[in-house]
Scaffold this active site. Structure first.
Site, PDB file in Angstrom:
ATOM      1  N   ARG A 201       2.292   0.490   7.048  1.00 47.75           N
ATOM      2  CA  ARG A 201       2.972  -0.808   6.892  1.00 47.75           C
ATOM      3  C   ARG A 201       3.200  -1.137   5.412  1.00 47.75           C
ATOM      4  NH1 ARG A 201       2.638  -5.387   4.154  1.00 47.75           N
ATOM      5  NH2 ARG A 201       0.368  -5.374   4.373  1.00 47.75           N
ATOM      6  N   ASP A 202       2.144  -1.529   4.704  1.00 51.57           N
ATOM      7  CA  ASP A 202       2.305  -1.902   3.291  1.00 51.57           C
ATOM      8  C   ASP A 202       2.853  -0.718   2.508  1.00 51.57           C
ATOM      9  OD1 ASP A 202       2.041  -3.033   0.741  1.00 51.57           O
ATOM     10  OD2 ASP A 202       0.171  -4.029   1.234  1.00 51.57           O
TER      11      ASP A 202
ATOM     12  N   HIS B  78      -8.037  -6.694  -0.367  1.00 50.75           N
ATOM     13  CA  HIS B  78      -6.765  -5.950  -0.278  1.00 50.75           C
ATOM     14  C   HIS B  78      -6.233  -5.895  -1.708  1.00 50.75           C
ATOM     15  CE1 HIS B  78      -2.684  -5.235   1.747  1.00 50.75           C
ATOM     16  NE2 HIS B  78      -2.313  -5.615   0.534  1.00 50.75           N
TER      17      HIS B  78
ATOM     18  N   HIS C 219      -4.025  -4.196  -4.665  1.00 50.38           N
ATOM     19  CA  HIS C 219      -3.003  -3.296  -5.199  1.00 50.38           C
ATOM     20  C   HIS C 219      -3.501  -2.796  -6.558  1.00 50.38           C
ATOM     21  CE1 HIS C 219       0.320  -3.741  -2.251  1.00 50.38           C
ATOM     22  NE2 HIS C 219      -0.437  -4.758  -1.875  1.00 50.38           N
TER      23      HIS C 219
ATOM     24  N   CYS D  27       5.120  -4.733  -2.351  1.00 52.69           N
ATOM     25  CA  CYS D  27       5.762  -5.770  -1.546  1.00 52.69           C
ATOM     26  C   CYS D  27       7.168  -5.962  -2.092  1.00 52.69           C
ATOM     27  CB  CYS D  27       4.969  -7.065  -1.627  1.00 52.69           C
ATOM     28  SG  CYS D  27       5.774  -8.437  -0.791  1.00 52.69           S
TER      29      CYS D  27
ATOM     30  N   ASN E 197      -1.190  -0.090  -2.903  1.00 47.75           N
ATOM     31  CA  ASN E 197      -2.608  -0.440  -2.755  1.00 47.75           C
ATOM     32  C   ASN E 197      -3.450   0.661  -3.347  1.00 47.75           C
ATOM     33  OD1 ASN E 197      -1.138  -1.543  -0.208  1.00 47.75           O
ATOM     34  ND2 ASN E 197      -2.996  -2.755  -0.409  1.00 47.75           N
TER      35      ASN E 197
HETATM   36  P1  HMG Z   1      13.727 -17.165   7.825  1.00 48.92           P
HETATM   37  O1  HMG Z   1      15.099 -16.741   7.423  1.00 48.92           O
HETATM   38  O2  HMG Z   1      13.169 -18.380   7.164  1.00 48.92           O
HETATM   39  O3  HMG Z   1      13.617 -17.305   9.395  1.00 48.92           O
HETATM   40  O4  HMG Z   1      12.745 -15.945   7.581  1.00 48.92           O
HETATM   41  P2  HMG Z   1      14.413 -18.165  10.410  1.00 48.92           P
HETATM   42  O5  HMG Z   1      13.417 -18.586  11.444  1.00 48.92           O
HETATM   43  O6  HMG Z   1      15.235 -19.229   9.714  1.00 48.92           O
HETATM   44  O7  HMG Z   1      15.417 -17.104  11.076  1.00 48.92           O
HETATM   45  C1  HMG Z   1      16.488 -16.502  10.351  1.00 48.92           C
HETATM   46  C2  HMG Z   1      16.910 -15.220  11.039  1.00 48.92           C
HETATM   47  O8  HMG Z   1      15.822 -14.275  11.043  1.00 48.92           O
HETATM   48  C3  HMG Z   1      17.286 -15.403  12.487  1.00 48.92           C
HETATM   49  O9  HMG Z   1      18.248 -14.392  12.807  1.00 48.92           O
HETATM   50  C4  HMG Z   1      16.014 -15.074  13.221  1.00 48.92           C
HETATM   51  O10 HMG Z   1      16.224 -14.660  14.550  1.00 48.92           O
HETATM   52  C5  HMG Z   1      15.472 -13.926  12.385  1.00 48.92           C
HETATM   53  P3  HMG Z   1      19.835 -14.682  12.772  1.00 48.92           P
HETATM   54  O11 HMG Z   1      20.035 -15.830  13.710  1.00 48.92           O
HETATM   55  O12 HMG Z   1      20.168 -15.013  11.337  1.00 48.92           O
HETATM   56  O13 HMG Z   1      20.422 -13.373  13.218  1.00 48.92           O
HETATM   57  N1  HMG Z   1      14.011 -13.809  12.458  1.00 48.92           N
HETATM   58  C6  HMG Z   1      13.363 -12.697  12.808  1.00 48.92           C
HETATM   59  N2  HMG Z   1      13.791 -11.465  13.164  1.00 48.92           N
HETATM   60  C7  HMG Z   1      12.838 -10.540  13.462  1.00 48.92           C
HETATM   61  N3  HMG Z   1      11.509 -10.795  13.433  1.00 48.92           N
HETATM   62  C8  HMG Z   1      11.063 -12.008  13.088  1.00 48.92           C
HETATM   63  C9  HMG Z   1      12.003 -13.018  12.760  1.00 48.92           C
HETATM   64  N4  HMG Z   1      11.880 -14.295  12.379  1.00 48.92           N
HETATM   65  C10 HMG Z   1      13.111 -14.772  12.207  1.00 48.92           C
HETATM   66  N5  HMG Z   1       9.750 -12.232  13.056  1.00 48.92           N
HETATM   67  C11 HMG Z   1      10.764 -14.637   7.874  1.00 48.92           C
HETATM   68  C12 HMG Z   1      11.356 -16.046   7.792  1.00 48.92           C
HETATM   69  C13 HMG Z   1       9.262 -14.752   7.731  1.00 48.92           C
HETATM   70  C14 HMG Z   1      11.133 -14.037   9.204  1.00 48.92           C
HETATM   71  C15 HMG Z   1      11.364 -13.790   6.725  1.00 48.92           C
HETATM   72  O14 HMG Z   1      11.131 -14.465   5.526  1.00 48.92           O
HETATM   73  C16 HMG Z   1      10.768 -12.416   6.647  1.00 48.92           C
HETATM   74  O15 HMG Z   1      10.952 -11.592   7.521  1.00 48.92           O
HETATM   75  N6  HMG Z   1      10.071 -12.108   5.540  1.00 48.92           N
HETATM   76  C17 HMG Z   1       9.500 -10.775   5.354  1.00 48.92           C
HETATM   77  C18 HMG Z   1       8.245 -10.891   4.617  1.00 48.92           C
HETATM   78  C19 HMG Z   1       7.563  -9.559   4.529  1.00 48.92           C
HETATM   79  O16 HMG Z   1       7.565  -8.774   5.454  1.00 48.92           O
HETATM   80  N7  HMG Z   1       6.944  -9.296   3.351  1.00 48.92           N
HETATM   81  C20 HMG Z   1       6.172  -8.128   3.178  1.00 48.92           C
HETATM   82  C21 HMG Z   1       4.899  -8.168   3.973  1.00 48.92           C
HETATM   83  S1  HMG Z   1       3.671  -9.251   3.297  1.00 48.92           S
HETATM   84  C22 HMG Z   1       2.858  -8.279   2.130  1.00 48.92           C
HETATM   85  O17 HMG Z   1       3.255  -7.172   1.871  1.00 48.92           O
HETATM   86  C23 HMG Z   1       1.616  -8.835   1.534  1.00 48.92           C
HETATM   87  C24 HMG Z   1       0.336  -8.217   2.097  1.00 48.92           C
HETATM   88  O18 HMG Z   1       0.339  -6.808   1.956  1.00 48.92           O
HETATM   89  C25 HMG Z   1      -0.862  -8.775   1.337  1.00 48.92           C
HETATM   90  C26 HMG Z   1      -0.627  -8.694  -0.167  1.00 48.92           C
HETATM   91  O19 HMG Z   1      -0.604  -7.621  -0.737  1.00 48.92           O
HETATM   92  O20 HMG Z   1      -0.425  -9.793  -0.713  1.00 48.92           O
HETATM   93  C27 HMG Z   1       0.142  -8.561   3.579  1.00 48.92           C
HETATM   94 MG    MG Z   2      -0.120  -5.753   0.158  1.00 48.05          MG
END
Ligand code: HMG
Ligand code: MG
Length: 309
Positions: free
Chosen positions: A22-23, A214, A216, A247, A256
């Site tokens: 994933r990450d 966690h 990085h 990210c 990481n």
């Molecule tokens: P948004 O645009 O605010 O969502 O995104 P919305 O509710 O307004 O919906 C907009 C569109 O997105 C719609 O589609 C929804 O259906 C769709 P449209 O009508 O435009 O065709 N949608 C989705 N589609 C699939 N799956 C969903 C979903 N939700 C809405 N779950 C949202 C909000 C959170 C979805 C968006 O900002 C997003 O996907 N962000 C991705 C964030 C991400 O994955 N970041 C990386 C992971 S976190 C990380 O790496 C950190 C971590 O490792 C710890 C660390 O290191 O800090 C965990």
């Molecule tokens: Mg991370």
């Protein structure tokens, strides 16, 4: 202090969650086929990894690499004793994820408002409102809920993060029923004492058994931060095979800490992880070969060099 007493400070076993699929892969530009991701998960479980963060159910417009989430989850040959987790930012993500039968889901918030906006397009308060029904629905299905607090020591947009920010998000997550909290140094700027302060802040709301690190490795501090957390008794960590990762919403952040490096360190400290380092190095080589690069792990590099004679 005699050496024996120092040893007593460390836990006797450590649980490692490999977040590589994933990450590790979410930030790759080139699409990694689902079969390759599944192959990686299989190799990780062959190496004895018992916790694997497989994918995320986020918007494919935001993170195209994870668009094959359901396909990857469906393709894994599940092994008894292995737990599979996925990221779910909202109810839409949870519903899709639930159909793929994860053992654990992760709601991911942030200790800074700017990062919350950039990563999940909402404020910290709004994120908690979005997570609450996800937590409730997951628990109703018997799915364990982990929370991640991103940018717990430093933020690419707001700079240094005070431990009080971590304490606040940990409190909010606890209030909505999140069962476990991960303290994340998203951009790898943390150093041991700062990380200990962030951990301490989270520990105000979570038990030592319900907390993980966690880290990085952007600035090469992740192993040191792991050791500093071990000294506090924290015994659960995320790490990424071959040091993959980053990210998409934290520019400049590298992967990481490499799982191989953590396992090498822990093995040398007689701390059990249940992981076979040689097989794990094979898993890291498999994905690194596919990505046409060398594993970003010093231990893996040393072992591979030794093998080559
Ligand atoms: P948004 O645009 O605010 O969502 O995104 P919305 O509710 O307004 O919906 C907009 C569109 O997105 C719609 O589609 C929804 O259906 C769709 P449209 O009508 O435009 O065709 N949608 C989705 N589609 C699939 N799956 C969903 C979903 N939700 C809405 N779950 C949202 C909000 C959170 C979805 C968006 O900002 C997003 O996907 N962000 C991705 C964030 C991400 O994955 N970041 C990386 C992971 S976190 C990380 O790496 C950190 C971590 O490792 C710890 C660390 O290191 O800090 C965990
Ligand atoms: Mg991370």
């Amino acid at each position: 202090m005699v050496l024996k007493e120092w040893h007593m400070r460390y836990p006797s076993k450590v649980k490692l969650v490999d977040v590589g699929p994933r990450d590790g892969l979410q930030n790759e530009k080139e699409t990694v086929p689902a079969e390759v991701k599944i192959g990686l998960v299989h190799r990780l479980q062959d190496a004895g990894v018992r916790e694997i963060e497989v994918t995320s159910f986020v918007s494919p417009k935001w993170v195209p690499q994870m668009a094959d989430n359901a396909q990857v989850m469906a393709g894994i040959e599940r092994r008894k004793g292995v737990r599979y987790s996925v990221l779910t930012p909202n109810m839409k993500g949870f519903e899709a994820a639930a159909a793929s039968r994860p053992d654990e889901i992760v709601v991911f918030g942030a200790a800074s408002e700017a990062f919350s906006q950039r990563n999940i397009n909402c404020s910290i308060a709004e994120s908690i409102e979005r997570f609450a029904p996800v937590v409730e629905a997951a628990k109703a299905k018997g799915i364990y809920v982990r929370g991640a607090i991103s940018v717990a020591v430093g933020c690419p947009y707001e700079g240094e993060i005070a431990p009080e920010r971590v304490e606040l998000v940990a409190r909010l997550m606890k209030q909505i029923g999140v069962q476990h909290i991960g303290v994340a140094d998203t951009i790898g700027v943390g150093t041991p004492v700062k990380v200990q302060r962030a951990m301490e802040a989270a520990l105000r709301h979570y038990d030592l058994n319900d907390i993980s690190g966690h880290f990085h490795d952007t600035y090469g501090q992740a192993l040191g931060n792991t050791l500093a957390s071990l000294e506090m008794g924290v015994w659960q960590y995320d790490a990424s095979i071959a040091g993959l990762g980053g990210c998409p919403y934290a520019k400049g952040a590298t992967g990481n800490v490499a799982t191989e490096d953590v396992v090498y360190m822990l093995r040398g400290m007689d701390i059990d992880t249940g992981i076979d380092l040689d097989k794990q190095v094979d898993a890291g080589k498999y994905i690194s070969d596919w990505l046409h690069r060398k594993p970003n792990s010093r231990a893996a590099t040393a072992i591979l060099n030794k093998r080559a004679g």
